[in-house]
Enzyme design. Structure first.
Site, short mmCIF file in Angstrom:
data_model
loop_
_atom_site.label_atom_id
_atom_site.label_comp_id
_atom_site.label_asym_id
_atom_site.label_seq_id
_atom_site.Cartn_x
_atom_site.Cartn_y
_atom_site.Cartn_z
N TYR A 80 50.49 17.93 -24.26
CA TYR A 80 50.91 17.28 -23.01
C TYR A 80 50.97 16.00 -24.55
CZ TYR A 80 50.62 19.81 -18.98
OH TYR A 80 50.93 20.69 -17.56
N ASP B 251 45.74 34.64 -19.62
CA ASP B 251 46.63 35.92 -18.42
C ASP B 251 45.98 36.24 -17.71
OD1 ASP B 251 46.23 36.45 -21.15
OD2 ASP B 251 48.39 37.14 -20.80
N LYS C 114 44.25 31.43 -25.26
CA LYS C 114 45.46 32.08 -26.51
C LYS C 114 45.24 32.77 -27.58
CE LYS C 114 49.15 34.95 -24.98
NZ LYS C 114 48.58 36.14 -23.87
#
Ligand code: NAI
Length: 341
Positions: free
Chosen positions: A125, A205, A172
């Site tokens: 962002y 995830d 991740k």
């Protein structure tokens, strides 16, 4: 008690409707607030030519606290989202989203009591995007050790202050070894300063799956900007949806309290939006001010309205409009506890 000067950004879309309901409820508590009304986003464009006018930033810098309605992101090149700009300009680096079942609201899960702590100033962002060649675009993911350690320390300090037991970092780092790796290493280092608080990490995830399968294993989720944005909506869905989850953007100097949801253009102007998320964001603001009695009274009045079930809005399966819901809350409000001194 005294009176407070607080910046108010009613926002656009459903913003003005839910803001009106929220202000009426705060007024009913007797807490004396002078609202310094400011415009932002689309509404500010004709007058100021930019979504975050200087007047607004000056107001928050003066008052240090703001209550904010949602802002539709101005479409068009050259303008950063007003929400992202506010968070960056004011260094509101911690996005806090407590997610808890509300008595009376039926939801998919019971006994959810989670807190999302989201880094608010960097990651994907950062707004650094470009077209490399026709058909190839690039967005840069920026993760720094300073910001990662700062948000991790904020999360652990919050855990300590609120008597929470565990922090789980989502990442991740198995794929994005450098960026998410840095976030994870920073969180791990900071965790060593807080040995009394349990710490673990989960690949994002897997974290999402575990949230659905067994959410009660989690307490505080520490996430970078993008994952935090997505996971907080997921978790909101566990307790009744976006209409009921509050939020706060907090920095070392300033705090801006706002609901998690956006301007809901599909229902704007109809007076049917659920104001609970904004009411609960105001409740976080009252606690930040030390007005715990007023916050407790609002919370118990809102939960009584939900438990009774007669005046709830459509998103929760009722038929009440925004105004009726707010009136029902006010009618359930208990008298303030007076100091005996
Ligand atoms: P949204 O949160 O505005 O709406 C998603 C869905 O939830 C819609 O069906 C809406 O009707 C419903 N919803 C949201 N709030 C509700 C409420 N209080 N009561 C009942 N139903 C509610 O998300 P969307 O449509 O993706 O975004 C609309 C605009 O808002 C966009 O321009 C977006 O950039 C902006 N936005 C602003 C935020 C902020 O100011 N903090 C946060 C998220 C989005």
């Amino acid at each position: 008690m005294g009176s407070y000067e607080i910046t108010l950004i009613p926002g656009d879309g459903i913003g003005p409707e839910i803001t009106k309901a929220t202000l009426n409820i705060i007024e009913a508590t007797g807490v004396d607030i002078n609202w310094d009304r400011q415009i932002a986003g689309m509404e500010a464009m004709p007058k100021h030519g930019e979504p975050v006018p200087k007047e607004l930033l000056d107001s928050i810098e003066r008052n240090r606290i703001a209550l904010k309605g949602p802002l539709t992101t101005v479409v068009g090149k050259g303008f950063r989202s007003a929400n992202v700009t506010l968070r960056k300009e004011l260094e509101l680096y911690a996005n806090l989203r407590p997610v808890k079942n509300i008595p009376g609201i039926k939801s998919r899960y019971d006994d959810i009591d989670l807190v999302i702590v989201r880094e608010n100033t960097e990651d994907l962002y950062s707004g650094i995007e470009h077209v490399i060649a026709p058909g190839i675009s690039q967005s840069i993911k920026v993760i720094t050790a300073i910001s990662s350690a700062r948000i991790a320390r904020w999360a652990f300090n919050y855990a300590q202050r609120m008597g929470r037991k565990k922090v789980t970092a989502g990442h991740k780092a198995n794929i994005m070894k450098l960026s998410d790796g840095l976030f994870l290493d920073s969180a791990g280092d900071v965790s060593k300063e807080f040995p009394e608080i349990e710490y673990n990490d989960k690949i994002i995830d897997n974290l999402c799956m575990q949230l659905v399968m067994n959410p009660h294993q989690f307490d505080i989720l520490l996430l970078s900007n993008l994952y935090g944005d997505i996971v907080s909506d997921l978790v909101a869905g566990m307790v009744g949806g976006l209409g009921v989850v509050p939020g706060a953007n907090i920095g070392d100097k300033y705090a801006v309290f706002e609901a998690v949801h956006g301007s809901a253009p599909d229902i704007a102007g109809k007076n049917i939006a659920n104001p609970t998320a904004m009411i609960f964001s105001a409740l976080l603001m009252l606690r930040h001010l030390g007005e715990d009695d007023a916050a407790d009274r609002i919370f118990s009045a809102v939960t009584r309205v939900y438990e009774e079930g007669k005046h709830v809005t459509r998103d929760i399966g009722g038929e009440a409009d925004t105004t009726e819901f707010a009136e029902a809350v006010i009618s359930k409000m208990e008298a303030p506890v007076l100091d005996s001194a």
